[in-house]
Design a protein around this motif. Structure first.
Motif, short mmCIF file in Angstrom:
data_model
loop_
_atom_site.label_atom_id
_atom_site.label_comp_id
_atom_site.label_asym_id
_atom_site.label_seq_id
_atom_site.Cartn_x
_atom_site.Cartn_y
_atom_site.Cartn_z
N SER A 202 25.66 52.42 46.08
CA SER A 202 27.30 52.50 46.68
C SER A 202 27.10 53.40 48.35
O SER A 202 26.67 53.84 48.57
N TYR B 199 34.39 45.59 45.17
CA TYR B 199 34.79 46.98 44.91
C TYR B 199 35.83 47.30 44.23
O TYR B 199 35.30 48.02 43.08
N GLU C 172 32.60 53.68 49.53
CA GLU C 172 32.64 53.21 48.49
C GLU C 172 32.95 54.74 47.17
O GLU C 172 33.85 54.50 46.22
#
Length: 671
Positions: free
Chosen positions: A226, A188, A230
């Motif tokens: 997501s 990420y 995140e």
């Protein structure tokens, strides 16, 4: 003391203080592409005069490949900057502030030159995007920064960087699209590199005294979206990179969960904004299905957001904030989230307007100017067309008498408002009642006007609506056959039902008949279960692991149509899929290419390409279209009285409130 102390409270952004907590969210209207910049300027200036704290424009492309369609507007030249300066000057002269949204569509761009993180085609576009290399990524960043600098040069107070709804920056964030293994993909920290770098470099380019909004996706509603961790990580990084405000986006355009249609509960996603707010120190804006000052005030008072974004409500009524501040909330024309004149127009390449307010995006063309020659105006029929005509004519100074044969206003809007998922129509009918009284219309209920009653008026308007069309089916007079009006007003209906006609009315009746108990539109937990909306803290993207879990249908319903095509194909461009999916979840059978042979005691005899068939049903409901109710118009013509015919009495095309209200407004403006 204000009724809306939180909504009308100022918001200090450091270098500037906004006068209240209302943001006009971004909408693509198509106005910029007309090239009529006076019209664009007046559209935004009208909203600024209405008191909104900060306006965000429709998305402006940073480059050709990032435009939502070929030729999409942007700031590409000195002339573009000068054009946009007309808009910002007009907004500032009206006392407002305006930010330009920078929207890079990525793989959603409708053109062969579209680009993205990876060559993964969107299900809503025929074009496979080109995967960007390092130089290509740098070009996109530089172009976005240039767009922000040009916006500043054009006089904008800030920019909004679009990072949600599945557009370009959002595509880099999630494994759903980003399949890269270089420094822009993989974990990420790499996937969020692009949006963070964009914000950092835009802030460096525009300096500290310029509003920078980042539109962050809180729940993608697509697989491999997501996770909540995140989202929080990105929000903190975006704040550190220099954002002034975090605006929130909900769902990707390709998601199979409705997010802004009328069947979505009001403020359905503010629980996510409320969860994000304590994770950052900059103000957080909430959005989606917020359409009254009471709802907005409740959100802010409950600590779920620092600011409220409303977009389509400012199409419906540009004076939303001013009316709320003046204690006139009942006079705010309500956004009913129908999508008919806004998003349906946008995705059909038409100029945006509003079903409730035909002046939206037509401020320089459709004017309600005071009349210099007051007239006596008679209007027959208090449905959508007649009421709108009466209000506009009376506001302009005419003496208006509105005749209605029944004991209530609203016409067929009263049928729409009982359909689960269309509860917003209640507020629309209520608003019409408020505005008729406010305009001073002489409303005469339970009065069936005839030609002699109308002889002394200067102008006569016939808005008598429609009558159900006779489908001419053998045996249709049987006791187990009902019309749609009878069903929607409470007539008993059996457990097995055939609906003749699969237009908008047929779909509404089907929704009404399969429903039982509380409406999901008014019960958020029920709605989330029905559509499979989960928690991104549990499942990345926020789709519930169990999938949609709708309530059991109240009846077994078969929806029939003569046309040999997919039932519902002609419904609204952006809402038709919702209606079809909702009924499919309730096991409604949808059949096209059907011949109606006869109603029989056992149900209904039909024929298809496979041959004759008996539908064993308890009730047959006729939704076979409408015909204009023109008896009065014909009587007036015979009596030599000139009349204007509007609404369903003019054209009986479904229950077309958009056309009816537009006709009524334009006629009322023309007297």
């Amino acid at each position: 003391m204000s009724t809306y102390p939180h909504l009308l409270a100022p918001l200090d952004l450091g270098h500037v203080t906004l006068p209240n907590r209302v943001l006009m969210g971004s909408m693509h209207t198509g106005l910029e592409e007309t090239g009529d910049w006076a019209r664009v300027a007046e559209f935004y200036a009208t909203r600024a005069r209405g008191g909104v704290a900060l306006i965000v424009t429709g998305g402006m492309a940073p480059n050709a490949e990032g435009g939502v369609f070929p030729g999409a507007a942007g700031l590409f030249s000195a002339q573009d900057i000068a054009n946009h300066r007309q808009v910002t000057d007009a907004v500032h002269a009206a006392g407002g502030r305006i930010a330009m949204q920078i929207l890079h569509a990525g793989r959603y761009a409708y053109g062969k030159e579209c680009v993205s993180a990876s060559a993964v085609k969107s299900p809503i576009s025929p074009f496979v995007p080109r995967e960007l290399d390092e130089a290509g990524i740098e070009k996109q960043i530089a172009d976005i920064v240039t767009a922000a600098s040009r916006a500043q040069e054009a006089g904008y107070d800030g920019v909004e960087i679009m990072g949600s709804e599945g557009y370009f920056l959002n595509q880099f964030l999630v494994r759903h699209v980003n399949k890269r293994t270089d420094r822009w993909g993989g974990d990420y920290a790499n996937r969020m590199r692009l949006p963070v770098e964009v914000v950092r470099r835009v802030r460096a380019a525009v300096g500290p005294k310029f509003i920078l909004i980042y539109r962050i996706s809180l729940i993608d509603l697509v697989p491999d979206g997501s996770s909540w961790d995140e989202v929080v990580l990105l929000a903190r990084a975006i704040e550190a990179a220099g954002a002034s405000l975090l605006n929130t986006g909900i769902g990707w355009h390709e998601a199979r969960v409705p997010t802004i249609a009328t069947s979505v509960p009001r403020a359905a996603f503010t629980w996510l904004t409320g969860r994000l707010r304590p994770e950052v120190s900059i103000p957080v804006i909430t959005s989606n299905r917020i359409n009254t000052p009471d709802v907005a005030e409740g959100i802010l008072a409950g600590g779920q957001a620092d600011m409220v974004s409303m977009a389509r409500p400012f199409l419906a009524d540009p004076e939303f904030v001013a009316k709320a501040a003046a204690g006139k909330a009942a006079q705010i024309a309500p956004c009913i989230a129908c999508n008919q004149a806004c998003l349906d127009h946008t995705f059909s390449g038409k100029l945006t307007s509003c079903l409730v307010n035909p002046r939206a995006c037509a401020e320089t063309e459709l004017r309600y100017a005071p009349t210099a020659t007051p007239k006596r105006v008679a209007i027959v029929g208090a449905g959508a067309a007649g009421m709108m005509c009466a209000i506009v004519a009376a506001q302009r100074g005419h003496s208006v008498t509105l005749f209605e044969a029944s004991g209530q206003i609203g016409g067929l809007l009263n049928l729409a408002k009982v359909v689960p998922g269309k509860e917003e129509f209640r507020g629309l009918v209520d608003w019409f009642g408020v505005m008729l009284a406010e305009a001073g219309v002489d409303l005469r209920l339970n009065t069936r006007a005839s030609a002699p009653d109308l002889a002394g008026f200067d102008e006569v308007v016939v808005a008598t609506g429609v009558s159900p069309r006779d489908p001419g089916i053998a045996g249709q007079d049987a006791a187990h056959v009902l019309g749609y009006e009878a069903v929607l007003t409470g007539a008993p209906v059996g457990k097995r039902v055939a609906i003749v006609g699969a237009g908008g009315i047929g779909f509404d009746v089907a929704e009404f008949l399969v429903h039982q108990g509380d409406s999901p539109t008014e019960d958020l937990a029920l709605w989330k279960r029905e559509w499979g909306v989960g928690d991104p803290a549990e499942v990345p993207g926020g789709l519930a692991a169990a999938g949609p879990q709708p309530e059991a249908p109240a009846r077994a319903v078969t929806l029939l149509q003569r046309k040999a095509e997919k039932p519902g194909r002609r419904l609204g461009k952006t809402t038709g899929w919702i209606h079809r999916a909702a009924l499919q979840m309730k096991n409604v059978q949808m059949r096209g290419g059907v011949s109606y042979d006869a109603v029989v005691p056992e149900g209904m005899q039909i024929s298809t390409a496979e041959g004759p068939e008996l539908l064993a049903v308890d009730t047959v409901v006729m939704c076979a279209g409408q015909v204009p109710n023109r008896a009065l118009a014909d009587a007036l013509a015979a009596a030599g009285i000139t009349a204007h015919v509007i609404g369903g009495a003019d054209v009986a095309a479904e229950l077309d409130a958009k056309r009816a209200i537009d006709q009524g407004a334009r006629l009322g403006a023309a007297f």
